[in-house]
Design an enzyme around this catalytic site. Structure first.
Site, PDB file in Angstrom:
ATOM      1  N   CYS A 154     -55.183   0.414 -24.447  1.00  0.00           N
ATOM      2  CA  CYS A 154     -56.112   0.261 -23.320  1.00  0.00           C
ATOM      3  C   CYS A 154     -56.224   1.513 -22.457  1.00  0.00           C
ATOM      4  O   CYS A 154     -57.335   1.995 -22.172  1.00  0.00           O
ATOM      5  CB  CYS A 154     -55.712  -0.943 -22.476  1.00  0.00           C
ATOM      6  N   HIS A 198     -52.676  -3.652 -18.016  1.00  0.00           N
ATOM      7  CA  HIS A 198     -53.904  -3.507 -18.799  1.00  0.00           C
ATOM      8  C   HIS A 198     -54.997  -2.895 -17.939  1.00  0.00           C
ATOM      9  O   HIS A 198     -55.052  -3.107 -16.727  1.00  0.00           O
ATOM     10  CB  HIS A 198     -54.366  -4.864 -19.339  1.00  0.00           C
ATOM     11  N   HIS A 255     -63.023  -2.589 -23.231  1.00  0.00           N
ATOM     12  CA  HIS A 255     -61.597  -2.248 -23.245  1.00  0.00           C
ATOM     13  C   HIS A 255     -61.039  -2.352 -24.655  1.00  0.00           C
ATOM     14  O   HIS A 255     -61.595  -3.041 -25.522  1.00  0.00           O
ATOM     15  CB  HIS A 255     -60.814  -3.164 -22.299  1.00  0.00           C
TER      16      HIS A 255
END
Length: 245
Positions: free
Chosen positions: A155, A206, A218
């Site tokens: 990510c 994240h 993402h």
């Protein structure tokens, strides 16, 4: 080409920000205040940067104006604050030690408004170019510790790669590190290109990029890879403007 556009924008005096609100018919030639007689006024930032707030108390930031930025004065609020016009909305600027207020004319204010609109459009186009760059990698592979979306990326590696190549901006490697960069904004202020961070409590694990229309892109999981999702598919911990506009 994109990097050059960003460098050019960095040198421009931003006269406004893309913040939508209902326009008002108030004109500068109708204003006065504790330190002003009736007339037309503009304020020019002298400090390296100054925060313009949504409210007179200065509790919620609207934008950061850089040195040389000029705005139409709508009202002298007293106590060193001026209400200024920013495209189709208004903000409150602390002028003492930060900016100079000067008398001007309608022609100059009209030119200032045109310049602000042009620059705001350039910001929108630049942010969209970053989103478009990121979206080309949808369907790519997730790889923990990966740094290149063409071969596999996690990510934070994804957001770092996109910002570096599309905006010429260097981000920290981890999602937690990236969350410490830039300026925090609220959900009602986020724009395409802003980063949204997720986690447990205050712990961040994240990061995704907001792409507009309530969506993020993402690098999600090994199963799904790089994908788009609703921005609130998880409860966000923080939203950050790392682009500085």
């Amino acid at each position: 080409m994109i990097n050059n556009a960003w460098k050019t924008l960095g040198l421009m005096a931003f006269c406004g920000a893309m913040v939508m609100a209902v326009p008002s018919d108030v004109r500068a030639d109708e204003i006065s205040g504790p330190g002003l007689s009736y007339g037309n006024y503009m304020v020019t930032v002298d400090a390296d940067n100054v925060t313009i707030s949504k409210d007179e108390a200065g509790k919620e930031a609207l934008m950061t104006a850089s040195k040389g930025s000029s705005f139409e004065v709508v009202q002298d609020m007293g106590d060193g604050y001026m209400k200024v016009k920013i495209n189709d909305t208004y903000g409150y600027m602390p002028v003492e030690g930060n900016a100079t207020v000067s008398s001007t004319d309608e022609e100059t204010l009209a030119a200032l408004e045109v310049k602000a609109q042009t620059q705001a459009e350039a910001v929108v186009n630049f942010r969209q170019s970053i989103v478009n760059y990121a979206l080309q990698f949808v369907g790519g592979r997730y790889a923990y510790g990966g740094s290149d979306p063409r071969t596999g990326v996690d990510c934070s590696g994804f957001t770092r790669y996109v910002m570096q190549h599309a905006a010429g901006l260097t981000l920290n490697r981890s999602s937690g590190g990236q969350a410490s960069q830039g300026r925090a904004v609220g959900a009602d202020q986020m724009r395409p290109g802003d980063l949204i961070f997720y986690g447990s409590g205050s712990s961040i694990n994240h990061v995704a990029m907001y792409i507009g229309n309530g969506q993020v892109v993402h690098s999600s999981t090994y199963r799904t890879g790089i994908k788009t999702s609703p921005w609130n598919y998880r409860a966000p911990v923080k939203i950050v403007n790392v682009l500085g506009d």
